[in-house]
Design an enzyme around this catalytic site. Structure first.
Site, PDB file in Angstrom:
ATOM      1  N   GLU A   1      57.605  23.495  -1.534  1.00  0.00           N
ATOM      2  CA  GLU A   1      58.491  23.930  -0.446  1.00  0.00           C
ATOM      3  C   GLU A   1      59.911  24.177  -0.941  1.00  0.00           C
ATOM      4  O   GLU A   1      60.862  24.229  -0.168  1.00  0.00           O
ATOM      5  CB  GLU A   1      58.473  22.877   0.672  1.00  0.00           C
TER       6      GLU A   1
ATOM      7  N   HIS B   1      60.302  17.784   5.612  1.00  0.00           N
ATOM      8  CA  HIS B   1      60.888  18.012   4.281  1.00  0.00           C
ATOM      9  C   HIS B   1      61.857  16.864   3.996  1.00  0.00           C
ATOM     10  O   HIS B   1      62.446  16.302   4.933  1.00  0.00           O
ATOM     11  CB  HIS B   1      61.716  19.311   4.240  1.00  0.00           C
TER      12      HIS B   1
ATOM     13  N   CYS C   1      68.983  23.790   5.910  1.00  0.00           N
ATOM     14  CA  CYS C   1      67.793  24.641   5.756  1.00  0.00           C
ATOM     15  C   CYS C   1      68.194  26.087   5.510  1.00  0.00           C
ATOM     16  O   CYS C   1      67.474  26.841   4.861  1.00  0.00           O
ATOM     17  CB  CYS C   1      66.946  24.662   7.019  1.00  0.00           C
TER      18      CYS C   1
HETATM   19  O1  SUG Z   1      59.015  25.458   7.641  1.00  0.00           O
HETATM   20  N1  SUG Z   1      60.218  26.291  10.805  1.00  0.00           N
HETATM   21  C1  SUG Z   1      60.502  25.981   9.436  1.00  0.00           C
HETATM   22  C2  SUG Z   1      61.773  25.200   9.337  1.00  0.00           C
HETATM   23  C3  SUG Z   1      62.200  25.043   7.923  1.00  0.00           C
HETATM   24  C4  SUG Z   1      63.354  24.144   7.772  1.00  0.00           C
HETATM   25  N2  SUG Z   1      63.697  24.052   6.406  1.00  0.00           N
HETATM   26  C5  SUG Z   1      64.126  22.942   5.793  1.00  0.00           C
HETATM   27  N3  SUG Z   1      64.045  21.762   6.331  1.00  0.00           N
HETATM   28  N4  SUG Z   1      64.561  23.072   4.586  1.00  0.00           N
HETATM   29  C6  SUG Z   1      59.334  25.205   8.808  1.00  0.00           C
HETATM   30  O2  SUG Z   1      58.761  24.358   9.493  1.00  0.00           O
HETATM   31  C7  SUG Z   1      59.093  27.465  12.594  1.00  0.00           C
HETATM   32  C8  SUG Z   1      58.724  28.880  12.904  1.00  0.00           C
HETATM   33  C9  SUG Z   1      57.966  29.007  14.187  1.00  0.00           C
HETATM   34  O3  SUG Z   1      57.386  28.036  14.640  1.00  0.00           O
HETATM   35  O4  SUG Z   1      57.952  30.123  14.713  1.00  0.00           O
HETATM   36  C10 SUG Z   1      59.326  27.247  11.124  1.00  0.00           C
HETATM   37  O5  SUG Z   1      58.720  27.885  10.293  1.00  0.00           O
END
Ligand code: SUG
Length: 448
Positions: A174, A249, A366
């Site tokens: 990730e 994460h 993020c």
């Molecule tokens: O991978 N949300 C992302 C959020 C990522 C956050 N990044 C970090 N913490 N570095 C994920 O879960 C949601 C999209 C949706 O549900 O339409 C999403 O992909």
């Protein structure tokens, strides 16, 4: 060597919506089906970039991806013209169309893992593109991420961009969301902390409710690709109980910069041993700000995204913390932050409204990919992606012209939306000097 940390933020794409695609990310699933405002989302992100650039931080911009990913719909059997593909998908598999329209590439902390040149065997800055294989909507990002990064960090004398690791659960990766670099000086060798959720080939206690997205095997592979020595790497397991509480994460429970680690008391397995190894590999001088459960519970940390803040070097050994507005709304969290400021442990707390991204589980940290660079390396970066007043104004106009202020799942089949996206992205590649990086521009399948 004069070096600094730059933040490369993802521009939110025009199809930002609430599809509920990330099981284990409680904001994403909890807000599924709400109406989104892509224009506000992109402007909120740009406002954060501008505020940090105004404070003197080097700020870059990473482009969004082309969505809906018509090429990915073709890969699973939809045929016809592009509008026909969209319509057929909307009728037969609306959830799939939403999945393949997610604007999730905005969260560039998940774009890649980055090791600065002071840490790597060949003295170049290394990037490994994250495969994001745990979630289908994110597993389709890596090829475009590699193309985008190569258009920005193209100078092979300074930069190496590695393709994503194999698409298999053994190598769930990730990116920088589970990686933190510590150092005393950005230009000197540092210590890279890799946090994993599980070991694929046995030996770890796994979360029971939600998936552990990052594996130890992936982290070790990234360290090998980057040429990192054992003295410069620390591997730590994330506490499985906090993954089950929605910490999908590590950057939802910990953040670090230079010699400072800001984390929750329950972040890691064998937490004291992790501190000790980090400190000793750094040659001493690690400062840990550990937030006790008694003051901020894990649930409040997840809800407020306290740890998904940007810890920013404020000079003279001081740090700023850029937090989301949601931290002000949680009284325990806000009281804790005010105490940190009062005690001088954090020089300043900056608050940003990132509600559109937050509702999908993406806070300030993020939205950015950190790249520590020397001045010579910074000069080798595509110069058009550095944010200044002029680029900020240009991108703000670009968003105002091309983005909708309401978007729901039912809008995704609209052929007009696809046209709007492609017109916007075509113009963006000219603004940022990226060349033809999108499948619709070079006529590719989108797969590599
Ligand atoms: O991978 N949300 C992302 C959020 C990522 C956050 N990044 C970090 N913490 N570095 C994920 O879960 C949601 C999209 C949706 O549900 O339409 C999403 O992909």
């Amino acid at each position: 060597m004069n070096a600094f940390e730059a933040n490369f933020d993802g521009l939110v794409g025009p199809t930002h919506h609430y599809g509920g695609h990330s099981f284990g990310n409680v904001a994403s699933t909890g807000n599924a089906g709400q109406l989104a405002n892509p224009k506000a989302a992109a402007l909120q992100g740009l406002a954060k970039m501008k505020a940090l650039a105004d404070l003197g931080y080097r700020q870059g911009v990473l482009p969004p991806q082309e969505r809906p990913a018509v090429w990915a719909l073709r890969q699973v059997g939809f045929v016809g013209t592009d509008p026909e593909v969209l319509l057929a998908a909307a009728q037969a598999a609306p959830q799939l169309l939403s999945t393949l329209s997610s604007a999730s590439s905005m969260w560039t902390a998940n774009a890649a893992t980055v090791s600065p040149s002071a840490d790597t065997a060949d003295g170049r800055v290394h990037f490994t593109v994250a495969n994001l294989q745990n979630k289908y909507h994110r597993s389709i990002e890596h090829a475009q991420t590699a193309r985008s990064l190569r258009a920005i960090f193209s100078n092979a004398a300074h930069f190496a961009v590695h393709d994503a690791l194999p698409m298999h659960p053994a190598f769930g990766d990730e990116g920088a969301a589970n990686h933190t670099r510590f150092c005393h000086d950005y230009g000197a060798a540092g210590v890279e902390l890799f946090v994993y959720g599980r070991r694929h080939w046995g030996g770890t206690t796994e979360p029971q409710r939600y998936p552990a997205r990052q594996t130890l095997e992936a982290s070790e592979a990234v360290a090998r690709l980057h040429g990192l020595s054992a003295e410069c790497t620390v591997y730590a397991q994330q506490n499985p109980a906090v993954i089950d509480a929605g910490v999908f994460h590590n950057d939802v429970i910990a953040v670090g910069n230079r010699n400072v680690l800001f984390c929750h008391q329950q972040a890691f397995v064998e937490q004291q041993a992790v501190y000790h190894e980090l400190d000793s590999k750094m040659g001493g001088g690690l400062t840990v700000i550990e937030v006790p459960t008694a003051e901020v519970g894990v649930e409040d940390a997840v809800r407020s995204y306290l740890f998904n803040s940007q810890l920013l070097d404020a000079g003279n050994g001081r740090m700023r913390l850029a937090v989301p507005e949601e931290c002000r709304k949680q009284s325990a969290v806000w009281a804790y932050l005010q105490a940190l400021e009062r005690q001088g442990r954090i020089a300043e707390v900056l608050v940003f409204d990132l509600k559109q991204s937050m509702q999908n589980g993406g806070g300030p940290a993020c939205l950015r990919l950190r790249v520590a660079l020397t001045e010579a390396e910074a000069t080798a970066v595509n110069p058009k992606v550095w944010l200044n007043d002029e680029l900020h104004a240009r991108l703000t106009d670009w968003v105002e012209i091309h983005y909708r202020d309401r978007l729901g799942v039912a809008d995704l089949a609209d052929p007009q939306l696809l046209l709007e996206v492609r017109t916007a992205l075509d113009e963006l590649t000219r603004i940022l000097g990226l060349g033809s990086i999108y499948p619709f521009q070079y006529g590719g399948t989108g797969l590599s």
